[in-house]
Design an enzyme around this catalytic site. Structure first.
Site, PDB file in Angstrom:
ATOM      1  N   SER A   1      45.804  37.351  43.179  1.00 57.59           N
ATOM      2  CA  SER A   1      46.116  37.023  44.575  1.00 57.59           C
ATOM      3  C   SER A   1      45.028  36.219  45.261  1.00 57.59           C
ATOM      4  CB  SER A   1      46.381  38.301  45.375  1.00 57.59           C
ATOM      5  OG  SER A   1      45.222  39.110  45.424  1.00 57.59           O
TER       6      SER A   1
ATOM      7  N   SER B   1      33.585  41.327  33.737  1.00 57.52           N
ATOM      8  CA  SER B   1      32.552  42.268  34.131  1.00 57.52           C
ATOM      9  C   SER B   1      31.708  41.634  35.242  1.00 57.52           C
ATOM     10  CB  SER B   1      31.695  42.634  32.911  1.00 57.52           C
ATOM     11  OG  SER B   1      30.685  43.544  33.238  1.00 57.52           O
TER      12      SER B   1
ATOM     13  N   TYR C   1      29.516  50.715  41.570  1.00 58.90           N
ATOM     14  CA  TYR C   1      30.095  49.453  41.102  1.00 58.90           C
ATOM     15  C   TYR C   1      29.434  49.019  39.797  1.00 58.90           C
ATOM     16  CZ  TYR C   1      31.085  44.487  40.678  1.00 58.90           C
ATOM     17  OH  TYR C   1      31.450  43.257  40.187  1.00 58.90           O
TER      18      TYR C   1
ATOM     19  N   LYS D   1      31.028  48.507  35.769  1.00 62.48           N
ATOM     20  CA  LYS D   1      30.942  47.285  34.974  1.00 62.48           C
ATOM     21  C   LYS D   1      30.147  47.500  33.687  1.00 62.48           C
ATOM     22  CE  LYS D   1      33.432  44.645  37.603  1.00 62.48           C
ATOM     23  NZ  LYS D   1      34.767  44.197  37.143  1.00 62.48           N
TER      24      LYS D   1
END
Length: 270
Positions: free
Chosen positions: A11, A131, A145, A149
């Site tokens: 998107s 990543s 966060y 990753k």
């Protein structure tokens, strides 16, 4: 023969740019996002779009089943869907941390499990997992966060060892700072995660200011789309792909000289 790619999170940003770039290179592109209203123009340009929530098994399966039904092949899967939510580890609700894992790591796993049987049947396929340099480097407030990753990196490496016997490869792209709304969203979430009169308010302001000043090596979404494409189509794929030598270099420093990286971070945070 037409090649087919599934791309999640199309998107906006890198996912959107990748969908358009892969199509330009001759791929039939299938993809989706939760905000389906933002996919209208992509559909008008010939990209096969639908609503997609990578945390919903039914939604994920619907996209994969549609792709196989219409094309009978899947050459490439780009696991791009993800988001950043910052905040001090002491104060981030564990439910928020779990949500980030559910999207950034388990979301990639859900769709991969549906794609792999078709790729094994074909005898080929490429899984590209998006990543971040933040899987190796770090700063205050990004703990959850960065952990998602780093976990994605390990998951991809193990997957690669398991599926390469079938002609399938799993690789990682590690973007650095990009010209996008990512950091604004991350710090907006961080402020929501702060408790009243939080002792981390000053650190948050300092870290946000640091991120706003790091712009020398920023890449556009279109730049990263080309890196995605290289990772998806290299005959002999590499384990890791970077946009710039700067991104690669800082990861190498953090991995091979962790004390040096920590000293640099401490200096710039002063």
């Amino acid at each position: 023969m037409v090649r087919v790619a599934i791309i999640t999170g199309i998107s906006s940003g890198m996912g959107r740019a990748a969908a358009l770039y892969f199509q330009k290179q001759g791929f039939e592109v299938y993809g989706g996002a939760r905000r389906v209203e933002r996919l209208v123009d992509l559909k008008e340009q010939g990209i096969h779009t639908q609503v997609l929530d990578v945390t919903d098994k039914i939604s994920v399966r619907a996209l994969v089943d549609r792709t196989i039904s219409e094309q009978n092949r899947i050459d490439v899967l780009i696991n791009n869907a993800g988001y950043g939510e910052f905040g001090p580890i002491e104060e981030v609700p564990v439910e928020n941390a779990q949500k980030q894992f559910n999207v950034n790591l388990f979301g990639a796993d859900r769709i991969t499990q549906f794609v792999l049987p078709k790729m094994r049947q074909q005898g080929f396929g490429r899984i590209v997992n998006i990543s971040s340099v933040g899987s190796n480097i770090y700063s205050p407030l990004g703990g959850w966060y960065y952990t998602t990753k780093a976990s994605l990196n390990m998951w991809s490496d193990v997957l690669d060892q398991e599926v390469k016997q079938f002609g399938i490869r799993s690789v990682i792209v590690q973007p650095g700072m990009t010209k996008s709304e990512w950091s604004k969203i991350a710090f907006k979430n961080a402020k929501k995660n702060l408790e009243d009169n939080s002792p981390y308010t000053g650190l948050l302001n300092k870290t946000e200011d640091l991120f706003s000043k790091i712009n020398g090596s920023e890449a556009t979404s279109e730049d990263l789309a080309k890196v995605f494409y290289q990772a998806a189509t290299d005959i002999k794929p590499k384990r890791r792909y970077y946009h710039s030598i700067v991104d690669h270099g800082i990861v190498m420093v953090a991995r091979t000289m962790p004390n040096t990286y920590r000293a640099i971070l401490s200096k710039v945070m002063k």
